[in-house]
Design an enzyme around this catalytic site. Structure first.
Site: not given
Length: 426
Positions: A75, A152, A176
């Site tokens: 990420k 997210s 997330s």
């Protein structure tokens, strides 16, 4: 069955990737990326390592390690040497220097034999749960393109579910990892705040941020968990209980509620009335407490950029961060007091039980029109107890007749809880 479902490349288990040569694995990653639509690539992938470099990385991996030969995606809140970090924004690289070292989680993965294939896209600055990003495009669900992947950690989840890589790294502050795992039908795991693997990530809310990861199967999750956490033998029968969706939300999708309750009941009994009442009482007001603490901390991270870079932010994200700068001191103090109350309730719970199961999301993967303030608050109602408690969570997918998925949160007191292998081996 949802008629909008697409066929995507099959997810491959760790063992299949590990049986490939480095050149084959690197080529497979690139071929699978190239098979994605341009819109999907832009929304899900922030940076892809060139094929020759990835092959060299895979060849250099320690073949004695449990994650050897596995390409993974990171990420874009974690640093890689010489690779710009944007965190889903358009300007972070202008205000933050280029990193000269890899993040702790990337180094841990390399030590365990995994090789970074690229960086995944996310909701801007990790502030969102549905996968929306106005700069790079809302991240679609890989099998249901009229729906969103969740966030997210949107790209991390979507690209594992699309079969591009077998493993990806995300973060989880308010859900997330848990929410996109539920929406995309994946297994997910979140660690704890202030763990070494989150300490050098770009922060949303430093006291609640955690690192985590996604896999497509329970066996691969168990391999990753054991490699990254260092597991413990599973007990014969751990003590656990669950809360039904109806105890938490009256507005949840009925199909999701029914499927999650049935799945949870296959592992344990519903919490007794006393335990359920004590938990629910301590969680009253948890949504506002989570948002107050989280956005206050985000405001502190972004304070110096909010004015000069206002036009570069997603307007919704900017508004959340900006407004938190004017919260009264009393509001934040009450939120912290609520968090301490929840800590006490969790300590009492884990004196009697080894785990608690809650639903992870109130609906399957939403369409854009469904992504409302009300949906955000409903999701946080389910995820805030573990977030404010600072607790590790295993996410388990729950299939639905439509082909969509929900998910369960298996909340444990410590990341190396023996409950994790017990759940994954069932």
């Amino acid at each position: 069955m949802d008629t909008n479902a697409l066929k995507t490349p099959a997810t491959l288990p760790f063992k299949t990737w590990q049986a490939m040569t480095p050149a084959q694995a690197a080529h497979e990653v690139h071929a699978r990326v190239n098979a994605l639509s341009a819109e999907f690539r832009r929304a899900a992938l922030a940076w892809l390592r060139p094929e020759s470099e990835l092959a060299a990385e895979l060849a250099d991996a320690d073949a004695s390690q449990p994650l050897h030969g596995l390409p993974y995606l990171l990420k874009d809140l974690f640093d890689l040497t010489g690779v710009p970090m944007l965190a889903g924004s358009t300007f972070l690289d202008q205000v933050r220097p280029l990193s000269t070292r890899d993040s702790a989680i990337a180094m841990r993965l390399r030590e365990r034999g995994a090789s970074c294939a690229g960086k995944s896209q996310l909701v801007e600055f990790a502030s969102g749960l549905t996968g929306e990003n106005p700069h790079y495009g809302d991240c679609p669900h890989p099998q249901f393109p009229d729906r969103l992947s969740g966030g997210s950690s949107s790209g991390s989840a979507a690209l594992v579910a699309a079969g591009v890589v077998p493993l990806s790294i995300g973060t989880d502050t308010g859900g997330s990892v848990r929410v996109p795992a539920a929406f995309c039908g994946l297994h997910g795991f979140r660690l704890t705040p202030r763990d070494a693997l989150i300490a050098d990530a770009f922060s949303l809310a430093p006291t609640m941020d955690t690192a985590g990861w996604f896999t497509a199967s329970p066996a691969d999750m168990l391999t990753t968990w054991t490699a990254m956490v260092g597991g413990a033998p599973s007990p014969a029968t751990p003590r656990g209980c669950y809360l039904p969706m109806s105890a938490l939300l009256s507005s949840a999708d009925p199909e999701i509620a029914r499927a999650c309750d049935e799945a949870a009941a296959s592992w344990c009994e519903r919490a007794d009335p006393r335990t359920e009442g004590l938990l629910l009482e301590s969680w009253e007001g948890s949504v506002d407490a989570y948002l107050t603490i989280g956005m206050s901390e985000a405001n502190a991270v972004h304070r110096d950029w909010l004015a000069p870079y206002r036009d570069h932010y997603d307007p919704l994200v900017w508004q959340r961060f900006h407004d938190a700068g004017s919260y009264p001191v009393e509001k934040t103090a009450l939120a912290r007091a609520k968090q301490r109350e929840m800590w006490a309730a969790w300590r009492q719970f884990f004196f009697d039980y080894d785990y608690l199961i809650l639903p992870a999301a109130p609906c399957p993967a939403p369409r854009k029109a469904d992504c409302t303030v009300e949906l955000r608050r409903s999701i946080i109602r389910l995820t805030a107890p573990a977030s404010l408690g600072g607790l590790p969570v295993l996410s388990v997918p729950v299939p639905l007749p439509s082909g969509l998925t929900g998910g369960l949160q298996v909340i444990v007191p410590v990341a190396n809880s023996p409950v994790i292998p017990w759940i994954l081996n069932r």
